[in-house]
Design a protein around this motif. Sequence first.
Motif, PDB file in Angstrom:
ATOM      1  N   SER A 151       3.472   2.408  30.290  1.00 38.65           N
ATOM      2  CA  SER A 151       3.434   2.811  28.922  1.00 38.65           C
ATOM      3  C   SER A 151       2.781   1.828  28.003  1.00 38.65           C
ATOM      4  O   SER A 151       2.152   0.768  28.447  1.00 38.65           O
ATOM      5  N   ARG A 152       2.548   2.227  26.811  1.00 37.33           N
ATOM      6  CA  ARG A 152       1.966   1.544  25.765  1.00 37.33           C
ATOM      7  C   ARG A 152       2.915   0.071  25.513  1.00 37.33           C
ATOM      8  O   ARG A 152       3.754   0.336  24.552  1.00 37.33           O
ATOM      9  N   LEU A 153       2.604  -0.707  25.990  1.00 44.60           N
ATOM     10  CA  LEU A 153       3.303  -1.986  25.897  1.00 44.60           C
ATOM     11  C   LEU A 153       2.753  -2.849  24.512  1.00 44.60           C
ATOM     12  O   LEU A 153       1.672  -2.616  23.949  1.00 44.60           O
ATOM     13  N   PRO A 154       3.579  -3.658  23.815  1.00 40.47           N
ATOM     14  CA  PRO A 154       3.170  -4.339  22.607  1.00 40.47           C
ATOM     15  C   PRO A 154       2.120  -5.205  23.072  1.00 40.47           C
ATOM     16  O   PRO A 154       2.070  -5.944  24.308  1.00 40.47           O
ATOM     17  N   ALA A 155       1.124  -5.498  22.248  1.00 40.38           N
ATOM     18  CA  ALA A 155       0.085  -6.571  22.580  1.00 40.38           C
ATOM     19  C   ALA A 155       0.634  -8.018  22.210  1.00 40.38           C
ATOM     20  O   ALA A 155       1.697  -8.345  21.704  1.00 40.38           O
ATOM     21  N   ALA A 156      -0.211  -8.741  22.981  1.00 35.20           N
ATOM     22  CA  ALA A 156       0.105 -10.096  22.845  1.00 35.20           C
ATOM     23  C   ALA A 156      -0.367 -10.848  21.560  1.00 35.20           C
ATOM     24  O   ALA A 156      -1.207 -11.658  21.667  1.00 35.20           O
TER      25      ALA A 156
END
Length: 297
Positions: A151-156
């Motif tokens: 899924s769309r995970l948060p960016a670092a």
Amino acid sequence: MANAASDRQDACSCLVAQVPDPLPVVGFLRGKPVEAVLDLVPRLFNLCREAQTQAMRLAFGLDLPDPEAIYREIKREHVLKLAVTLPHALGMAPIDFPRGDNADLTLALFGAARFPETEAQFEAFLQSGQGIAPVLAEVSRRFAPQEAVVSRLPAAWDSVIFSNQALENSVAARHIDHPVMRYVETRYGRGPLWRIVARALDLEAVTDRRLPGPRKIAEGTVVVPAARGLYAVKVQVEDGKLADMVRMTPTDHLLARGGIMEQSLATLPRNKHDHSKAVLSILDPCVPVQITEQNDA
């Protein structure tokens, strides 16, 4: 896109990534002089050696003897992965590539001066048989849409990069808005093909010197680009000795609970367990990982 991991949960078996316990690196280095730490860190972490070295030097406030070394390292790892490691993982022959001129290299791998920039160019490239096109075509054949995806995970972002949460700390995060990346995500999901396309685009970016460089985000805190994503380090120095250190690598976020590795394995169907090693090669953790199967509870 819907949450691919939850959508596929009923169709997958319990594939689990097992990793060895982490080395007690901070405890080993704490109290050592800065010079000794700088000598030991690249020896302890020989993958992405230049990324590790540059991060530590910048965090300690030191100059970089060879600022270009990190870009050469990223380029070398991308070329070897695209031309040798991935073909081997897929049972294919390695791709011949020149060791010199950048123009010859891109022609050998992409069949042109640049990687495809549009949907139409990408589809034509897949059918061309040139460079890495057979590798991409084989991956698209092995993994149907929404297989081995996340899924769309948060960016670092800087604000979360030192957290242990699942983040999209990967090469893909650097090219997420590229037209071909968007096309592949729409058609296949954020899976194996999406990640290999990202690596090809990252090779092009580092070759063109368009890759963001190392940066200091606070005193003693640095983020540098690496071949797998972003590497972050935070140090505290007292009387010329390392008092404390925090490191976060792309692999830390890759292997985090609910992260890229876990979701990729969860969305791989039962009848494609034999492709898990190819998935592992594409995800490319920098530590040994063993994929095992657990019986459904």
